[in-house]
Design an enzyme around this catalytic site. Sequence first.
Site, PDB file in Angstrom:
ATOM      1  N   ILE A   1       6.767  33.943  21.897  1.00  0.00           N
ATOM      2  CA  ILE A   1       6.795  35.037  20.925  1.00  0.00           C
ATOM      3  C   ILE A   1       5.439  35.285  20.281  1.00  0.00           C
ATOM      4  O   ILE A   1       5.310  36.131  19.392  1.00  0.00           O
ATOM      5  CB  ILE A   1       7.846  34.767  19.829  1.00  0.00           C
ATOM      6  CG1 ILE A   1       7.577  33.434  19.131  1.00  0.00           C
ATOM      7  CG2 ILE A   1       9.252  34.814  20.404  1.00  0.00           C
ATOM      8  CD1 ILE A   1       8.521  33.136  17.968  1.00  0.00           C
TER       9      ILE A   1
ATOM     10  N   THR B   1       0.953  33.795  19.878  1.00  0.00           N
ATOM     11  CA  THR B   1      -0.054  32.744  19.978  1.00  0.00           C
ATOM     12  C   THR B   1      -0.637  32.475  18.613  1.00  0.00           C
ATOM     13  O   THR B   1      -0.744  33.374  17.769  1.00  0.00           O
ATOM     14  CB  THR B   1      -1.185  33.148  20.943  1.00  0.00           C
ATOM     15  OG1 THR B   1      -1.769  34.370  20.489  1.00  0.00           O
ATOM     16  CG2 THR B   1      -0.671  33.321  22.350  1.00  0.00           C
ATOM     17  N   GLY B   2      -1.020  31.232  18.380  1.00  0.00           N
ATOM     18  CA  GLY B   2      -1.648  30.872  17.117  1.00  0.00           C
ATOM     19  C   GLY B   2      -3.118  30.614  17.320  1.00  0.00           C
ATOM     20  O   GLY B   2      -3.712  31.018  18.322  1.00  0.00           O
ATOM     21  N   GLY B   3      -3.742  29.924  16.339  1.00  0.00           N
ATOM     22  CA  GLY B   3      -5.152  29.588  16.478  1.00  0.00           C
ATOM     23  C   GLY B   3      -5.392  28.697  17.679  1.00  0.00           C
ATOM     24  O   GLY B   3      -6.471  28.665  18.244  1.00  0.00           O
TER      25      GLY B   3
ATOM     26  N   ASP C   1      -8.283  30.030   6.523  1.00  0.00           N
ATOM     27  CA  ASP C   1      -8.047  31.067   7.540  1.00  0.00           C
ATOM     28  C   ASP C   1      -6.913  31.989   7.107  1.00  0.00           C
ATOM     29  O   ASP C   1      -6.000  32.285   7.876  1.00  0.00           O
ATOM     30  CB  ASP C   1      -7.729  30.430   8.895  1.00  0.00           C
ATOM     31  CG  ASP C   1      -7.836  31.442  10.046  1.00  0.00           C
ATOM     32  OD1 ASP C   1      -8.385  32.539   9.823  1.00  0.00           O
ATOM     33  OD2 ASP C   1      -7.360  31.132  11.155  1.00  0.00           O
TER      34      ASP C   1
ATOM     35  N   VAL D   1       3.390  30.044  20.756  1.00  0.00           N
ATOM     36  CA  VAL D   1       4.559  29.852  19.903  1.00  0.00           C
ATOM     37  C   VAL D   1       5.792  30.317  20.667  1.00  0.00           C
ATOM     38  O   VAL D   1       5.806  31.406  21.252  1.00  0.00           O
ATOM     39  CB  VAL D   1       4.419  30.626  18.587  1.00  0.00           C
ATOM     40  CG1 VAL D   1       5.623  30.369  17.691  1.00  0.00           C
ATOM     41  CG2 VAL D   1       3.131  30.222  17.870  1.00  0.00           C
TER      42      VAL D   1
END
Length: 850
Positions: A587, A589-591, A709, A595
């Site tokens: 669902i 993408t993160g840093g 961030d 995900v």
Amino acid sequence: MWITSSNVIISVTMLMMLPFMLVAACPTSYYGPYCWIDFSCNNGSVVEVLIYDCDESDLKNVTFSSFPSLKRLTIDLSHLEGNFLHQIGLLQNLTYLSLRGNYHKGTFPVSFTNLTRLQHLDLSDYNFNDTFLASFANLTQLEYIYLSRNNFSGTLPLSFTNLTRLEYLDLSNNYFNGAFPVSFTNLTRLEQLYISHNAFSGTFPLSFVNLTQLQYVNISHNSGTFPVSFTNLAQLEYLHLSNNYFNGAFPVSFTNLTQLKYLDLSRNNFNGTFPLSFPNITRLVHLDLSTNYLSGTIPSELWNLKNLQFLDLSQNLLSGPIPPSFGSMINLAYLDLSTNQLNGSIPKELRNLMYLKTLNLGVNHFHGQVPSVLGLLTQLKFLNLAMNNIIGPIPLELAYMNNLEHLDLNDNLLTGKSHPEFGKLSRLYYLDFSSNCLSGNVYFQNPCNLRHLDLSENNLIGIPSLTFCNDLLNLDLSHNNFRLEGFNLSVFPKLTYFNPRSSDLNRNESETSLKILLEYLFPITVGFCFLVLGGYVLYRRKKATTEKSHPEIKKHGNVYSILNYDGKVAYEDFINATEDFDLKYCIGTGGYGSVYEAKLPDGKTFALKKLHRFEAKQPAFDKSFKNEIQVLTNLRHKNIVKLYGFCLHEKCNFLVYEYMEKGSLFCALSDSDFSIMLDWKTRVNIIKQVAHALAYMHHDYSPPIIHRDISSNNIFLNSEMEGFVADFGVAKVLDPDSSNQTGVVGTLGYIAPELAYSITVTEKCDVYSFGVLALETIGGKHPGDLLMSLNSSNRHGVMLESILDKRIPYPNDRLIEKEILRVYEVALTCILTNPKSRPTMRLISQELCK
């Protein structure tokens, strides 16, 4: 649709006959469930038509050529398009035309130039979106022009010079730009001029001095050079010049404005000492000089302004005491002297201001005690004495001010007890006694209508008795000596923020007690540990035998640690739920990592952030992964995404999060359809929720944590559209014994400018990012290059309306509008270039909840 009156019912199919019916019968009015029409006739001819809340389909068969004698036409709050508008240009006898509050989006009809007899033109709130037409040359009979709240741009046409009969001109809330109008020379009859909320700039025209009949002028929210002289404007009663770039000292010509009643010069760059000419303008009712750079003392001669009801001198550089002569300004209802450098004691003469409703003396250097005579100000609703050096007890007299709604005494040196009588003030909703030296128990008696109560950083004891304060939204009891074991939160059903953290003193006492306890019980403790260890060995042996007999229930998690959600969920449960992390469950993408959505058989849904194999081998990614575990394991706040567990497995590593149904704020704002669901109230609440979370991290968690961030990509929304701070991979714990030096991390466009030349991270870096996020949330997109225009030196050239998201309607609720303005003003302070000038997240959180 049906249009009806007491004796006539007409269907839509009969509308084509409407003009002939009007000429023949001239009925008074027709009504329908959505459309209302009213008519006036003279000698059998229709001379006035009023149409309200209709659309073009309701009137598609009406032709205005059937009304040759029409003089007044009003079509308000309707939906009209091009062809229908062009017909209006055929009504050459029109003297009055109002098309206010329609929803047309297009250009100005050229046919309107034929309306040579027009005296009154109202096109406000119409959404015209082209450059302004240069076709007023023929409309020489115009006396009133209302063009506010459109999308007109460009410069004003020179044809305005022909409007010599003009008495009223409203061009406010558009996008006009360029130099201030130079075509006012012949408008000698002009009495009211409104050109606020545009982008005019440059030198104010000399022709301004010819407008000797002016009574009302609003030129706020533009930019330019201050008018040279007001000498000839002797009739002026209302002058609003706030939010411009005006600088220098106030002109001496203000002395001639003897008729002036309203004067607003706030949010400019005026400097120098307080102007002595103001005491001569004795008819003044409203005076606002706030947010400038005025210095020196407040002249005692201000007492001459006996008619003054509103006085705001806040956010300047004023020093010295409050003149006791202020007590002679007996009509004052609003007095704000906050955020200056005023000192001395609060004069008792203020007790004479019997009509005073707002008294704000916060953020100064006042000392001495709170005068008990302030309790005589029975009309007072707002009292702020915060952030001064006031000592002594809180006068009991303040607890009997029955109209009081807001009382802020935080950050002083107050001693003594908190009076339970404050709980009896039925209108009091905001009470802040934090950061003082108050002692004793706390109990508020019935009734109690408090919504915000801050008692933090005092020496209060016992169990707070707040049983009757069930409307509380924000409650801060931290840094006291409270015993909260028996404190029942269930009596506060509306509570959204609660900080119970005990004081350092409490924590040290607990640590000392624990040390003593362990010292005496150490032998017993060691013996008990051996017993437990022996039992554990027996248990493992039995479990190994059972697993050999029943391999189908074996779980492969817990290689290092997994913080189970319900004691059962482990590695294979998530592998099965995501079909071994199939892409169809991804669902976002993160840093680092991707995900996935994991829905377990029991119906519970989680979000998994999976660190890919190649990332797991990279030291930087692995460090971020473990850093997020370390930070989120300890953080506990309603608006920080919850970490349910983590798995460090030989095959892959992942984090187990609370699932956020609505995804990231960035995606929500980027989706045109979804963004409409984010109404103004929801957006303001999201900003508040993020502010509360950051204030908790910076001020209520020890040692403080800096996110580093903050961006719309890292704010997530649940099913209730509430905001949660996420992605703590680069978060940093501040060490008070360290320089806290770091490399530059974060998302481009949100990184504080000081990190370009300094490697020291502070909480003010998060404050800057929060300011950008707040502007993005109310604007619908990242402010981008506008950030350069919003710094301390030239921010006044950017209008709030030019920033707000145009995809949702401008708020018509004054309370929401006020909250959006507060968000905007707070955001501007957050993005100041100098980090020392930015407020703390605690102050921001408090300001947004006023």
